[in-house]
Design an enzyme around this catalytic site. Structure first.
Site, PDB file in Angstrom:
ATOM      1  N   ASP A 143       0.853  -1.202   0.000  1.00 16.50           N
ATOM      2  CA  ASP A 143       0.000   0.000   0.000  1.00 16.50           C
ATOM      3  C   ASP A 143       0.886   1.249   0.000  1.00 16.50           C
ATOM      4  O   ASP A 143       0.657   2.192  -0.764  1.00 16.50           O
ATOM      5  CB  ASP A 143      -0.906   0.040   1.241  1.00 16.50           C
ATOM      6  CG  ASP A 143      -2.004  -1.025   1.230  1.00 16.50           C
ATOM      7  OD1 ASP A 143      -3.165  -0.681   1.039  1.00 16.50           O
ATOM      8  OD2 ASP A 143      -1.680  -2.218   1.402  1.00 16.50           O
ATOM      9  N   THR A 186      -7.581  -4.528  -0.096  1.00  6.84           N
ATOM     10  CA  THR A 186      -6.376  -5.104   0.526  1.00  6.84           C
ATOM     11  C   THR A 186      -6.629  -6.539   0.993  1.00  6.84           C
ATOM     12  O   THR A 186      -5.747  -7.392   0.892  1.00  6.84           O
ATOM     13  CB  THR A 186      -5.901  -4.213   1.709  1.00  6.84           C
ATOM     14  OG1 THR A 186      -5.731  -2.883   1.214  1.00  6.84           O
ATOM     15  CG2 THR A 186      -4.576  -4.688   2.276  1.00  6.84           C
TER      16      THR A 186
END
Ligand code: AMP
Ligand code: MG
Length: 322
Positions: free
Chosen positions: A41, A123
């Site tokens: 990320d 995610t």
């Protein structure tokens, strides 16, 4: 007119970083609150923000992760891994402090043109090796007008697909290529509610699954047309005509809002492809303030079937509140 080319390149580089993190098994998730965040990320967002800093230095940025979190939450060993990966992918030397600065580029700034970044949307899908996207939306005066979605697990595209919208048109091409197979895309023309290929989140905690099932039943959408898939890839599928409807009703009694970075890029691409995205009562999505939409739910469709679905949703919601 905004030239998206540097952002397309950054999205490709960010996708490469995510892939490498997965392949080398250095993916590690940290929980900040209830949400997982991985080193990919941070790496993905740093690459995209760096491109914005280079090519659009006056613009504002709203992004999911921050330099402060990176400085405080990420262990030195993991910082070194991100530094090495970014250096390798971009072919430039960098360091953890520069990465932290990139992560915050344009944050908190007021400008007519704003980039909205979700460096890995989905995610949980990324961690489970399902579907995820890298999302960069473009807003003018807080309205989505363009965007990029890199979808590494998009079906029928070896290495995934890259979607983008600019100047009212939507396109897709191979994520692993350089644009040679670029094609303009448009939403499907399917208006029959009993034929709607319907997309919903995989994660039960993300949406009001029971009410969405009631809506599908009322609209006559058969269960075998339901596709459960993580991330904003749902928007990409509608834009490409590979799906007809995306339902996102909140869980009952949930006061959690819909983050702007989870929608801006997708909405712009669906609009450019001729589709529609509204709240559950058919009113426009409102990106005008803060980091969450001023809306209750999100309904995305090819446009043809929209009103019929809004009717069904209203019936279900009204029944449940009586
Ligand atoms: P999806 O796979 O479509 O559910 O999208 C993943 C995104 O949903 C992530 O960015 C999460 O931050 C977000 N999310 C998680 N929980 C919720 C919730 N209760 N309401 C709305 N969005 C959520
Ligand atoms: Mg997200």
């Amino acid at each position: 007119m905004t030239n998206l080319t540097p952002i397309l390149e950054a999205a490709r580089q960010a996708a490469k970083l995510c892939y490498e993190v997965q392949q080398r098994h250095i993916v590690k998730s940290e929980k900040q609150g209830r949400e997982p965040v991985t080193i990919a990320d941070y790496g993905s967002q740093a690459i995209i923000c760096r491109a914005i800093k280079q090519h659009f230095p006056d613009d504002a940025v709203m992004a999911e992760e921050s330099g402060q979190q990176f400085r405080e939450l990420v262990a030195d060993e993991q910082k070194a891994q991100i530094v090495a990966l970014i250096s390798e992918i971009l072919g430039v030397e960098t360091n953890a402090e520069e990465i932290a600065d990139w992560l915050d580029f344009g944050a908190g700034k007021e400008a007519r043109q704003m980039w909205v970044i979700d460096p890995i949307d989905g995610t949980k899908g990324f961690l489970a090796e399902r579907h995820y996207v890298i999302a960069v939306g473009l807003m003018h005066d807080r309205k989505p007008v363009g965007g990029v979605l890199a979808a590494p697990a998009y079906p029928n595209y070896e290495g995934g697909a890259l979607f983008y919208a600019i100047d009212g048109k939507a396109y897709m091409e191979s994520l692993s290529g350089t644009g040679e197979d670029r094609k303009e895309i448009s939403a499907s023309e399917n208006a029959d509610t009993t034929q709607l290929r319907t997309l919903e989140s995989v994660e039960k905690s993300h949406a009001g699954m029971e009410q969405m099932a009631e809506v599908r039943e009322l609209a006559g959408i058969p269960d075998d047309l339901l596709i459960k898939i993580d991330s904003m890839e749902k928007y990409a599928r509608i834009a490409a005509g590979d799906g007809d409807l995306y339902l996102r009703l909140p869980r009952l009694n949930s006061d959690r809002g819909h983050s702007i970075w989870d929608h801006a890029a997708g909405v712009a691409i669906v609009f450019a492809a001729g589709g529609k995205a509204t709240d559950v009562d058919g009113t426009p999505l409102d990106f005008s303030e803060g980091t969450t939409l001023k809306n209750y739910g999100v309904v995305v469709s090819n446009g043809r079937a929209h009103d019929a679905i809004i009717d069904a949703i209203q019936k279900v919601i009204n029944k449940d509140t009586q």
